[in-house]
Design an enzyme around this catalytic site. Structure first.
Site, mmCIF file in Angstrom:
data_model
loop_
_atom_site.group_PDB
_atom_site.id
_atom_site.type_symbol
_atom_site.label_atom_id
_atom_site.label_comp_id
_atom_site.label_asym_id
_atom_site.label_seq_id
_atom_site.Cartn_x
_atom_site.Cartn_y
_atom_site.Cartn_z
ATOM 1 N N SER A 13 0.981 -1.285 0.023
ATOM 2 C CA SER A 13 0.048 0.105 0.084
ATOM 3 C C SER A 13 0.874 1.252 0.050
ATOM 4 O O SER A 13 0.553 2.125 -0.829
ATOM 5 C CB SER A 13 -0.985 0.062 1.104
ATOM 6 O OG SER A 13 -0.352 -0.019 2.348
ATOM 7 N N ASN A 14 2.034 1.164 0.606
ATOM 8 C CA ASN A 14 2.945 2.296 0.622
ATOM 9 C C ASN A 14 3.528 2.656 -0.623
ATOM 10 O O ASN A 14 3.579 3.714 -1.372
ATOM 11 C CB ASN A 14 4.085 2.384 1.780
ATOM 12 C CG ASN A 14 3.651 2.528 3.081
ATOM 13 O OD1 ASN A 14 3.360 3.833 3.229
ATOM 14 N ND2 ASN A 14 3.344 1.610 3.919
ATOM 15 N N ASN A 103 14.161 3.982 4.702
ATOM 16 C CA ASN A 103 13.236 2.992 5.258
ATOM 17 C C ASN A 103 11.877 3.882 5.987
ATOM 18 O O ASN A 103 12.290 4.693 6.500
ATOM 19 C CB ASN A 103 13.873 2.066 5.997
ATOM 20 C CG ASN A 103 12.891 1.115 6.695
ATOM 21 O OD1 ASN A 103 11.978 0.467 5.685
ATOM 22 N ND2 ASN A 103 13.093 0.635 7.762
ATOM 23 N N HIS A 105 9.548 2.877 9.159
ATOM 24 C CA HIS A 105 9.468 2.069 10.471
ATOM 25 C C HIS A 105 8.139 2.471 11.154
ATOM 26 O O HIS A 105 7.981 3.633 11.409
ATOM 27 C CB HIS A 105 10.478 2.010 11.388
ATOM 28 C CG HIS A 105 10.231 0.910 12.335
ATOM 29 N ND1 HIS A 105 10.573 -0.473 12.004
ATOM 30 C CD2 HIS A 105 9.789 0.945 13.621
ATOM 31 C CE1 HIS A 105 10.186 -1.096 13.096
ATOM 32 N NE2 HIS A 105 9.737 -0.432 14.116
ATOM 33 N N ASP A 146 16.833 -0.651 11.561
ATOM 34 C CA ASP A 146 16.148 0.547 12.309
ATOM 35 C C ASP A 146 17.001 1.531 13.051
ATOM 36 O O ASP A 146 16.660 1.986 13.760
ATOM 37 C CB ASP A 146 15.434 -0.023 13.282
ATOM 38 C CG ASP A 146 14.239 -0.953 12.308
ATOM 39 O OD1 ASP A 146 13.967 -0.837 11.318
ATOM 40 O OD2 ASP A 146 13.488 -1.865 13.198
#
Ligand code: GRF
Length: 190
Positions: A13-14, A103, A105, A146
């Site tokens: 979806s992103n 990224n 998160h 991350d």
């Protein structure tokens, strides 16, 4: 025109929001490639539907500079966006695309990051910790999961009654509202 590759393992979806943001209006960049490590990833259908080439790579191909780098070069890729991509990014790729891999998160890092913290696991941990808010973090990709430099965060309040699925919905909404614009700003500063 700057050329973006999106790496995604799942639903996408992103990826779809990012493609719609860049590829249908003049924003100085376009999504030129989608890369997945899974043949059954929803992101592949979305890419095809939106007219973006998609490539599925095996773990071996992904970790081989002799395969991945020429492929990215073939598509003229300048910038990489990870959107729900569940494989570790090899060090040589991070070096090659220094400050050109970001990224997203689905938590307010450094909270709820690290090994095993992906998808619904993140939201389960947030609910278990009785957090009163959560959010999203866009960060550069470093050699550790991350842990790269944070570029952007946005938060959303939680109710005590929110389930992990409720949190997931709120996060997806937050991502839709902010992630494509955050990418546009990062790219504008390159
Ligand atoms: C998103 O919540 C993203 O933050 C996380 O994985 C999820 C991917 O969702 N890293 P989708 O595949 O973009 O729908």
């Amino acid at each position: 025109m700057l050329r973006i590759a999106i790496f995604a393992s799942g639903n996408g979806s992103n990826a779809e929001n990012i493609i719609r943001h860049f590829n249908f209006s003049d924003r100085g960049a376009q999504v030129a490639l989608v890369v997945s490590n899974r043949t059954d990833a929803g992101v592949l259908d979305r890419a095809t539907r939106l007219g973006v080439p998609a490539q599925v790579l095996t773990r071996g191909d992904f970790n081989s500079p002799d395969h991945l780098l020429p492929m990215l070069q073939r598509y003229g890729i300048d910038f990489i966006v990870l959107a729900g991509f569940l494989m570790m990014i090899p060090e040589w790729l991070i070096k090659e695309y220094k400050h050109r891999i970001v990224n997203i998160h689905p938590s307010l890092l450094p909270k709820f990051g690290g090994k095993g913290m992906y998808g619904i696991n993140v939201h389960k941990a947030v609910v278990a910790a009785r957090e009163t808010q959560t959010g999203i973090t866009v960060h550069y990709v470093s050699e550790q999961y991350d842990e790269g430099e944070i570029i952007f965060q946005a938060s959303v309040p939680l109710r005590p009654s929110d389930t992990p699925e409720d949190v997931e919905k709120k996060i997806h909404q937050l991502e839709a509202n902010h992630f494509p614009i955050a990418i546009e700003k990062i790219i504008a500063g390159l």
